[in-house]
Design a protein around this motif. Structure first.
Motif, short mmCIF file in Angstrom:
data_model
loop_
_atom_site.label_atom_id
_atom_site.label_comp_id
_atom_site.label_asym_id
_atom_site.label_seq_id
_atom_site.Cartn_x
_atom_site.Cartn_y
_atom_site.Cartn_z
N ILE B 214 -33.43 -10.12 51.77
CA ILE B 214 -31.99 -10.15 51.47
C ILE B 214 -31.31 -9.04 52.29
O ILE B 214 -31.81 -7.92 52.36
CB ILE B 214 -31.78 -9.90 49.97
CG1 ILE B 214 -32.41 -11.04 49.17
CG2 ILE B 214 -30.29 -9.74 49.65
CD1 ILE B 214 -32.49 -10.77 47.68
N MET B 215 -30.20 -9.36 52.91
CA MET B 215 -29.49 -8.36 53.71
C MET B 215 -28.02 -8.29 53.31
O MET B 215 -27.48 -9.25 52.77
CB MET B 215 -29.56 -8.72 55.19
CG MET B 215 -30.94 -8.61 55.78
SD MET B 215 -30.87 -8.78 57.57
CE MET B 215 -32.62 -8.80 57.94
N ILE B 216 -27.39 -7.18 53.63
CA ILE B 216 -25.93 -7.09 53.43
C ILE B 216 -25.26 -6.76 54.76
O ILE B 216 -24.66 -7.59 55.39
CB ILE B 216 -25.55 -6.06 52.36
CG1 ILE B 216 -26.30 -6.32 51.05
CG2 ILE B 216 -24.03 -6.15 52.09
CD1 ILE B 216 -26.03 -5.32 49.97
N GLY B 224 -31.13 -2.43 51.69
CA GLY B 224 -31.47 -3.56 50.82
C GLY B 224 -32.54 -4.45 51.43
O GLY B 224 -33.27 -5.13 50.73
N ARG B 226 -35.20 -3.53 52.93
CA ARG B 226 -36.44 -2.79 53.22
C ARG B 226 -37.68 -3.58 52.83
O ARG B 226 -37.71 -4.29 51.84
CB ARG B 226 -36.42 -1.41 52.58
CG ARG B 226 -36.42 -1.38 51.08
CD ARG B 226 -36.09 0.04 50.61
NE ARG B 226 -36.24 0.22 49.17
CZ ARG B 226 -35.31 -0.11 48.28
NH1 ARG B 226 -34.19 -0.68 48.68
NH2 ARG B 226 -35.52 0.09 47.00
N ARG B 256 -39.09 -9.07 45.89
CA ARG B 256 -37.72 -8.63 46.21
C ARG B 256 -36.81 -9.81 46.53
O ARG B 256 -35.64 -9.81 46.18
CB ARG B 256 -37.73 -7.62 47.35
CG ARG B 256 -38.28 -6.25 46.93
CD ARG B 256 -38.13 -5.20 48.02
NE ARG B 256 -36.74 -4.92 48.33
CZ ARG B 256 -35.96 -4.08 47.65
NH1 ARG B 256 -36.43 -3.44 46.60
NH2 ARG B 256 -34.72 -3.89 48.01
N MET B 259 -35.24 -11.44 43.53
CA MET B 259 -34.46 -10.53 42.67
C MET B 259 -33.25 -11.21 42.03
O MET B 259 -32.93 -10.99 40.89
CB MET B 259 -34.02 -9.32 43.51
CG MET B 259 -33.36 -8.28 42.68
SD MET B 259 -33.00 -6.67 43.42
CE MET B 259 -34.04 -6.26 44.69
N TYR B 260 -32.59 -12.05 42.80
CA TYR B 260 -31.33 -12.62 42.30
C TYR B 260 -31.43 -14.12 42.01
O TYR B 260 -30.41 -14.81 41.98
CB TYR B 260 -30.20 -12.35 43.30
CG TYR B 260 -29.96 -10.89 43.50
CD1 TYR B 260 -29.28 -10.14 42.54
CD2 TYR B 260 -30.42 -10.23 44.64
CE1 TYR B 260 -29.08 -8.78 42.70
CE2 TYR B 260 -30.22 -8.88 44.81
CZ TYR B 260 -29.55 -8.16 43.85
OH TYR B 260 -29.35 -6.82 44.01
#
Ligand SMILES: Cc1cc2nc3c(=O)[nH]c(=O)nc-3n(C[C@H](O)[C@H](O)[C@H](O)COP(=O)(O)OP(=O)(O)OC[C@H]3O[C@@H](n4cnc5c(N)ncnc54)[C@H](O)[C@@H]3O)c2cc1C
Ligand code: FES
Lengths: 479, 284
Positions: B214-216, B224, B226, B256, B259-260
């Motif tokens: 996941i990236m922002i 995020g 990592r 990870r 996560m969402y």
């Protein structure tokens, strides 16, 4: 016009209290906490100023705002005049009035503060800036003839904005390149809405657009374009680098990659920039914190912002976990005070040593150790030392690491001739902000490491002057 | 705003887009990605650049509609616009003449394996490609892959096309047949990449995977993205997205990335509900 009182009477006026949202109410919303002074309160507070012959408050201001003059104008009820006076030295007063650590700056050196409470200079600054904004005062038009020279600004945080603002008035063509989709740097992705409404930042930037500053979002310098390309292919005569300190530090303890462990930057970016608190109206989520326990590691403004956000997201317990004691915390006093009022619990002299996860790889607890303070270290603060055998388990569902930022390596990767120190901060000449590369200047957090909005702005202004000098006189590059 | 100049489905739910952004088109190298945001309320998602065309200044991305954002994207057509595209991000693939290379693409991962296969070919390698899909109608870029390959294989899980089985079965077969493999690049779902990694490790074959955390921001600012690689924390957006498969902690990556999951489901449900309502309104 209000009257100027004799000194004795001035000192008799108590410090005026700024109205704010009730703590129990505000911890359920993201609206601004402080309402700001009313006209009456502002005048009364301004009347407290002793109008010292040598205004020592100015010594405490990193950009030398003519504080005594603008306060006089408030007493004279010329609020717009007061705002104009501040803007001679500080282009973003509505922002600085809200986020500067005044207790460490102008209010610290206020003479009145020796015996009584200092004049609330920051709140007065905010008051006049807000009045000016509400009045919709147009920015002063640029009258200097165009010089026909281009300057590139990398990063749209306070350092970049102030540098751009000064250069445009000097007659340069200024373009600001920003990696993110929104402009403002930490002002938009870091500092939350309840402390600095984004509308204010947007208005300030809009004003800069009106006077001709160009902005290009979605441009990562070092990837989309390099400094070389800006100067050699795109025709920029000088570049100012104000990219901030964007590389989050972790603690290097076991379990830091568990689900539910955030860097402060990620946590804040999700909430402030991507509006995760409005999920699912906005697409980006953040872990549900209702009824959960949240621990935030650190004692700075970033930590306070994160922990107060967690309360607003419904956390049952929101902890600040800090390895020194409260007096060493670098956060603004007002933020600590507000956090306490909102129910944040402070676990001082405590350090996490391990994050403990469940079988799904989610954090469920944190192993902590108690600390005591020893001799002062390099920073002058007393060094925390672990107390053997004092380990204990703190049950938590979300952890946020807010122990500071290193420097982002993207620019250095593609422009290695711009020298950095061992922490990755760009090395500059302190008077001119010149880097080791000809035509390239730098300032703000990328040079100092995480500091303050006003210092970043001061650096941007200093660089603007030096850039003007360099481009007008074509001086040799002496670093 | 950035204009979509071409949009067409390659397979069910897998759509190719060309987006006008000459700067990225010119700069990008194999292995790099862009981050896009469709509209004001949208999230930022990373998508690998499948191709680009400097003559018309377009960047090609290939998108599988799985969550809300990707499904929403797949509703767009040529002429529509997206709000943001930023890039090229990440480190380019490390390309050299290794000798014999195997590029493995699983599902939409083929879109990412493709540009690197092209680059490997240009560097003089003997390029073998394994293009895996669940079923025949989900195979993408068949022609393109064939064109760059010295040997091209297709596998389908259900045996409806090409070899019946997983990409790893094919890779195993190559190894068993005595093919001397110098380099493997595997891109696809995490379990596939892990399976390839487990297979090549005992043979000591250098294996690279392209990770999709996941990236922002995509600039190294948030952490995020990592991932644990060789016991060290790496940021996939600036240090990657390609890493040595044998060092990657796939379990952590899987955790990870999940996560969402619940949030994504909710978001998608709401979106699909809205789409249905809109359709009804249009009908009446
Ligand atoms: C949560 C938080 C709260 C804070 N609270 C306060 C406070 O109350 N008072 C105070 O005085 N200070 C506070 N600070 C510190 C203050 O915000 C910073 O010192 C200040 O913003 C630094 O300004 P800057 O212009 O150097 O960098 P930044 O504000 O960090 O801006 C840098 C900009 O550059 C962009 N950028 C980065 N890399 C690139 C690239 N390669 N290409 C293009 N663009 C790039 C970034 O996206 C960013 O927009 C706080 C900081 C944080 C994180
Ligand atoms: S996506 Fe934020 S650091 Fe990589």
């Amino acid at each position: 016009m209000a009257e100027f009182l004799p000194p004795k009477e001035r000192m008799a006026i108590p410090k005026q209290i700024m109205p704010e949202q009730d703590p129990l109410e505000r911890r359920n919303n993201f609206n601004e906490v402080n309402y700001g002074f009313t006209k009456e309160l502002a005048i009364k507070e301004a009347q407290r100023c002793l109008q010292c012959k040598t205004a020592t408050c100015i010594d405490g201001c990193p950009v030398d705002i003519k504080i005594d003059d603008f306060i006089t104008l408030i007493v004279e009820e010329d609020f717009l005049g007061a705002a104009k006076k501040i803007k001679e030295d500080n282009v973003l007063p509505a922002i600085c009035g809200r986020v500067c650590p005044q207790e460490e700056q102008c209010e610290k050196t206020c003479v009145l503060g020796k015996k009584y409470e200092p004049v609330a200079i920051g709140r007065l600054e905010r008051f006049v800036a807000d009045i000016e904004m509400e009045a919709g005062v147009e920015p002063v038009p640029v009258t200097t003839p165009k010089k026909g020279k281009k300057v590139a600004i990398v990063g749209s945080g306070p350092a970049g904005l102030s540098c751009a603002g000064d250069l445009i008035y000097m007659g340069y063509d200024v373009t600001v390149f920003e990696a993110l989709h929104e402009l403002g740097g930490v002002l938009v992705y870091g500092i939350p809405e309840f402390r600095l409404p984004k509308e204010i930042v947007r208005k300030e930037i809009h004003n800069m657009e009106k006077i001709g500053v160009k902005f290009e979002t979605d441009m990562v310098i070092g990837r989309s374009l390099t400094i070389d390309e800006l100067m050699q292919e795109e025709g920029y005569g000088a570049v100012f680098i104000g990219v901030g300190a964007g590389l989050p530090w972790f603690m290097n303890i076991p379990g830091e990659n568990l689900v539910g462990v955030y860097s402060a930057n990620e946590f804040l970016t999700r909430v402030n920039l991507m509006k995760a608190y409005l999920f699912p109206e906005y697409d980006m989520p953040i872990l549900d914190m209702k009824g959960k326990n949240v621990a935030v590691m650190g004692g700075g403004n970033t930590a306070m912002d994160a922990v107060r956000i967690s309360k607003r997201l419904g956390a049952k317990h929101s902890y600040i976990v800090y390895r020194r004691s409260e007096i060493e915390m670098p956060a603004r006093v007002e933020e600590v005070h507000h956090a306490k009022e909102e129910g944040v619990e402070f676990l001082m002299l405590t350090a996490p040593i391990e994050m403990v996860g469940d079988e799904k790889g989610r954090i469920k607890a944190m192993k902590c150790i108690k600390m005591e303070l020893g001799e002062p270290d390099d920073s002058g603060r007393r060094r925390p030392i672990p107390i053997e055998g004092s380990e204990y388990i703190l049950d938590i569902d979300v952890a946020v690491i807010a122990i500071g930022n290193g420097s982002n390596p993207l620019i250095h990767q593609t422009s290695p001739e711009i020298e950095v120190n061992k922490w990755g901060n760009i090395v500059v000449d302190a008077d001119t902000m010149k880097t080791t590369r000809k035509g390239v200047f730098a300032g703000g957090d990328i040079v100092t490491g995480g500091a303050t909005v006003i210092l970043a702005m001061g650096a941007g202004r200093k660089a603007a002057k030096a850039i003007d000098d360099y481009l007008s006189n074509g001086k040799e590059w002496k670093y | 705003m950035y204009q979509i100049t071409e949009a067409r489905f390659l397979a069910q739910d897998i759509k190719l887009f060309k987006i006008k952004e000459p700067k990225i088109a010119e700069k990008r190298k194999a292995g790099q990605f862009v981050i896009i945001r469709i509209e004001e309320h949208g999230e930022r998602i990373p998508l690998t650049i499948a191709d680009s065309d400097t003559s018309d200044g377009t960047v090609t991305i290939i998108v599988q509609g799985v969550g809300k954002t990707t499904k929403q994207l797949n509703m767009l057509e040529a002429g529509d616009e997206i709000m943001d595209i930023v890039g090229p991000l990440g480190m380019p693939s490390h390309i050299e003449n290794f000798g014999t290379t195997v590029s493995i693409g699983g599902g939409v991962g083929t879109a990412i394996a493709y540009p690197t296969a092209v680059a490997l070919k240009q560097a003089g390698n003997h390029v073998i490609t394994i293009n895996g899909a669940r079923s025949k109608d989900l195979v993408i870029l068949e022609e393109e892959m064939k064109e760059v390959s010295d040997e091209a294989y297709i596998t389908t899980d259900d045996g409806t096309y090409g070899h019946h089985g997983f990409v790893t079965d094919m890779l195993q077969k190559l190894i068993d047949d005595g093919t001397k493999i110098d380099f493997v690049l595997a891109i696809g779902p995490i379990p596939m990449m892990k399976a390839v990694s487990d297979l090549t490790k005992p043979h000591g074959i250098k294996t690279i995977v392209s990770l999709n955390p996941i990236m922002i921001d995509g600039t190294g600012m948030c952490g995020g993205c990592r991932v644990a690689v060789g016991g060290k924390v790496k940021f996939a957006c600036v240090d990657g997205p390609e890493f040595d498969a044998h060092d990657v902690d796939f379990k952590n990556l899987t955790d990870r990335n999940r996560m969402y999951q619940e949030y994504e489901k909710k978001s998608l449900e709401l979106y699909e509900h809205e789409c249905k309502l809109n359709k009804q309104i249009v009908k009446t």
